[in-house]
Design a protein around this motif. Structure first.
Motif, short mmCIF file in Angstrom:
data_model
loop_
_atom_site.label_atom_id
_atom_site.label_comp_id
_atom_site.label_asym_id
_atom_site.label_seq_id
_atom_site.Cartn_x
_atom_site.Cartn_y
_atom_site.Cartn_z
N TYR A 107 0.57 -1.16 0.15
CA TYR A 107 -0.21 0.01 0.05
C TYR A 107 0.95 1.19 -0.01
O TYR A 107 1.88 1.19 0.96
CB TYR A 107 -0.74 -0.03 1.19
CG TYR A 107 -1.98 -0.81 1.07
CD1 TYR A 107 -3.36 -0.39 1.35
CD2 TYR A 107 -2.03 -2.38 0.74
CE1 TYR A 107 -4.47 -1.08 1.37
CE2 TYR A 107 -3.19 -2.98 0.77
CZ TYR A 107 -4.42 -2.47 1.15
OH TYR A 107 -5.35 -3.45 0.94
N GLY B 271 -3.40 8.61 -3.05
CA GLY B 271 -4.52 8.20 -3.54
C GLY B 271 -5.04 9.46 -4.26
O GLY B 271 -4.57 10.37 -4.58
N HIS C 28 -4.54 7.08 -10.31
CA HIS C 28 -5.19 6.18 -11.14
C HIS C 28 -4.19 5.80 -12.30
O HIS C 28 -4.02 4.47 -12.49
CB HIS C 28 -6.71 6.52 -11.65
CG HIS C 28 -7.26 5.50 -12.13
ND1 HIS C 28 -7.89 5.49 -13.18
CD2 HIS C 28 -7.46 3.88 -11.84
CE1 HIS C 28 -8.47 4.49 -13.76
NE2 HIS C 28 -8.19 3.57 -13.19
N GLU D 254 -1.47 3.80 -11.24
CA GLU D 254 -1.85 2.23 -10.64
C GLU D 254 -1.72 1.32 -12.06
O GLU D 254 -1.24 0.19 -11.86
CB GLU D 254 -3.30 2.25 -10.37
CG GLU D 254 -3.92 0.87 -10.11
CD GLU D 254 -5.35 0.88 -10.35
OE1 GLU D 254 -5.70 -0.48 -10.55
OE2 GLU D 254 -5.97 1.49 -9.87
N THR E 157 -7.20 2.19 -6.96
CA THR E 157 -6.69 3.58 -6.34
C THR E 157 -7.91 3.95 -5.40
O THR E 157 -8.93 3.59 -6.07
CB THR E 157 -6.51 4.57 -7.47
OG1 THR E 157 -5.52 3.88 -8.75
CG2 THR E 157 -5.94 5.85 -7.04
N ARG E 158 -7.72 4.25 -4.34
CA ARG E 158 -8.82 4.68 -3.44
C ARG E 158 -8.35 6.08 -3.01
O ARG E 158 -7.52 6.60 -3.44
CB ARG E 158 -8.85 3.68 -2.15
CG ARG E 158 -9.09 2.25 -2.49
CD ARG E 158 -10.73 2.30 -3.09
NE ARG E 158 -11.03 0.80 -3.46
CZ ARG E 158 -11.35 0.16 -4.83
NH1 ARG E 158 -10.91 1.25 -5.54
NH2 ARG E 158 -11.52 -0.81 -5.01
N ASP F 120 -7.25 7.50 -0.24
CA ASP F 120 -6.09 7.68 0.53
C ASP F 120 -4.85 6.57 0.27
O ASP F 120 -3.88 7.03 0.91
CB ASP F 120 -6.49 7.79 1.85
CG ASP F 120 -7.44 8.68 2.18
OD1 ASP F 120 -7.27 9.59 2.13
OD2 ASP F 120 -8.66 8.12 2.57
N PHE F 121 -5.04 5.92 -0.76
CA PHE F 121 -3.86 5.10 -0.94
C PHE F 121 -4.13 4.40 -2.52
O PHE F 121 -5.22 4.37 -2.99
CB PHE F 121 -3.79 3.72 0.24
CG PHE F 121 -4.88 3.09 0.13
CD1 PHE F 121 -5.19 1.71 -0.86
CD2 PHE F 121 -5.72 2.99 1.02
CE1 PHE F 121 -6.39 0.90 -0.57
CE2 PHE F 121 -6.82 2.29 1.31
CZ PHE F 121 -7.03 1.25 0.55
N THR F 122 -2.94 3.82 -2.99
CA THR F 122 -3.27 3.05 -4.12
C THR F 122 -2.44 1.72 -3.56
O THR F 122 -1.31 1.59 -2.87
CB THR F 122 -2.34 3.54 -5.13
OG1 THR F 122 -2.59 4.82 -5.55
CG2 THR F 122 -2.46 2.71 -6.50
N ASN F 123 -3.25 0.44 -3.95
CA ASN F 123 -2.53 -0.80 -3.25
C ASN F 123 -2.60 -1.89 -4.64
O ASN F 123 -2.95 -1.77 -5.49
CB ASN F 123 -3.62 -1.25 -2.46
CG ASN F 123 -5.09 -1.73 -2.99
OD1 ASN F 123 -5.46 -1.25 -3.91
ND2 ASN F 123 -5.54 -2.65 -2.16
N TYR G 209 -10.22 4.33 5.25
CA TYR G 209 -10.06 5.59 4.50
C TYR G 209 -9.41 6.56 5.59
O TYR G 209 -9.67 6.26 6.92
CB TYR G 209 -11.10 6.13 3.99
CG TYR G 209 -12.41 6.72 5.03
CD1 TYR G 209 -12.23 7.93 5.36
CD2 TYR G 209 -13.18 5.66 5.52
CE1 TYR G 209 -13.45 8.35 6.39
CE2 TYR G 209 -14.29 6.13 6.42
CZ TYR G 209 -14.21 7.35 6.90
OH TYR G 209 -15.43 7.74 7.78
N SER H 72 -3.93 -0.49 6.04
CA SER H 72 -4.46 0.66 6.20
C SER H 72 -4.27 1.46 7.45
O SER H 72 -3.68 2.55 7.68
CB SER H 72 -6.08 0.58 5.89
OG SER H 72 -6.45 0.26 4.73
#
Length: 450
Positions: A51, A55, A68, A71, A101-102, A104-107, A325, A396
């Protein structure tokens, strides 16, 4: 003959409900990489997640959609693995993978048989060390992402409703209110230098968490992690932008014409309490009482009694869940309805249901049922998708709070919520002034209008 009166045996104490106890082994490498190990020997498999603390909402200005886009770039090859070889490596080992992609993060994650764990750690370290950033790869992925935007949003009925649309209307801070998927002009304007700078800055061990869940020997894995990730250089991180939102004092309304939609739609979004506050946990139970399941108050009123919609959806964090989040968020409820039903009629019923929470504390039975539902939902997530759900929360909580053990305290926090706190929370956060109303109106095409 005298009789000694019988003394009733004390009633056995009720058995305490077992609580979630996720094993957590947490440490950091000298380069800043946070590492969470959680052993589970029920099956010979492991879930590996990386993570990165970048984001949708903290991407650079004038580069909407960049988080994004990146990602996609992460699957284009690295120092020792050519284009698509990372994917083939996992599939060859009988595994599955994905990235997302979210807010608060990219995982990025893989789920593989345990005997492939070392290989996966090497592969993740390889692309953290040196992504193959080329003009050809960038141009290719700009096209992929642009097509994704067109397919998923621009050419899709209700595209972006409400997950993409609501934040843009409800929030005032650019970081929370811009188009997360990306303006096509911004995506096309991204240069190779932009990509290289973005990778060097954000895809560094000092901005990342590595989590491993499953069947493994902890000391062995620690050795592998240090071997493959330890040599990577630390990178000083820029100060994270201020993503706070002011208290909303006036209801907002926005209508979105949609020529592809066949029926009107309506969403209501209320700004959430700050993460980690007592009211934040209270909203998890408010969500259960009002919205989750066919026994929820809004479902009963809008669907069962009034027949204003066939179903009702929503919750906290449409791109994830209640817990993964860290920043401003809306609690959202949305539905699709007949053209003969006015938005005002629906809002009136919503207000009536919400008023019941605001006027008096809920009864003990309703609270108990909400706790059971929330607890069940938490366990369902933790145990979902072959260990990934557990990895998601551990990563997270390490990323946001430097505290993956937080996963084992969620139930206690939910149990602390009282009827009075729910009432207080509903009064403050379910105010009409704290609400954004988003509607979708089917718009006739030019051909239909003639």
């Amino acid at each position: 003959m005298s009789h000694t009166p019988a003394v009733a045996a004390p009633a056995p104490a009720p058995a305490e409900t077992p609580k979630l106890q996720v094993p957590v082994d947490y440490f950091k490498l000298d380069n800043g990489l946070k590492v969470v190990l959680s052993r589970d020997t029920t099956a010979p498999k492991t879930a590996i997640g990386v993570y990165y603390n970048i984001g949708f909402r903290i991407e650079p200005k004038n580069r909407t959609g960049f988080a994004h886009l990146f990602e996609h770039m992460m699957f284009q090859g690295s120092t020792n693995l050519g284009k698509m070889e990372f994917i083939r490596l996992i599939q060859k080992n009988g595994g599955v993978l994905n990235g997302s992609t979210r807010f608060d993060f990219t995982n990025y994650f893989e789920i593989v048989p345990s005997n492939a764990l070392e290989t996966m750690l090497w592969a993740e370290a390889d692309r953290m060390r040196g992504l193959e950033v080329t003009q050809e790869n960038l141009k290719n992925q700009q096209g992929v992402v642009s097509n994704e935007v067109k397919v998923n949003v621009l050419n899709q009925p209700y595209g972006g409703f409400p997950w993409l649309d609501m934040p843009q209307v409800a929030n005032t801070n650019w970081y929370n209110a811009h188009n997360f998927y990306g303006d096509l002009k911004d995506l096309e304007a991204a240069t190779l230098d932009d990509v290289k700078s973005f990778f060097k800055t954000y895809y560094a061990p000092s901005n990342a968490v590595l989590v491993v869940v499953g069947d493994f020997e902890p000391e062995q894995v620690k050795g592998w992690v240090k071997k493959y990730f330890g040599p990577l250089p630390t990178v000083a991180q820029p100060q994270k932008p201020d993503i706070s939102e002011p208290r909303q004092e006036k209801e907002k309304r926005h209508d979105k014409p949609d020529k592809l939609a066949e029926r009107p739609a309506l969403a209501v979004g209320y700004h959430m309490p700050a993460v980690g506050t007592p009211e934040y946990y209270a909203m998890a139970l408010v969500d259960e009482v009002l919205l989750k399941g066919n026994d929820s108050a809004l479902y009963q009123q809008l669907v069962q009694k009034k027949g204003l919609a066939g179903e009702l959806q929503g919750g906290v964090n449409e791109l994830g869940n209640q817990w993964n989040y860290n920043g401003p968020m809306q609690w959202t409820a949305y539905l699709f309805h007949d053209a003969s039903t006015s938005p005002e009629a629906i809002l009136k019923e919503i207000d009536g249901v919400v008023a019941q929470l605001q006027e008096k504390p809920i009864d003990a039975a309703t609270l108990a049922r909400a706790r059971v539902k929330a607890r069940s939902r938490l366990y369902e997530h933790v145990e979902s998708f072959l260990g990934f759900g557990r990895a998601d929360l551990l990563a997270s909580f390490a990323l946001f709070f430097d505290d993956p053990e937080r996963i084992n305290r969620l139930e206690d926090e939910l149990m602390k919520v009282s009827p009075e706190l729910i009432q207080k929370t509903a009064r403050e956060y379910l105010r009409r002034e704290n609400r954004t109303v988003l509607t979708v109106t089917p718009a006739p095409t030019k051909a239909q209008a003639r």
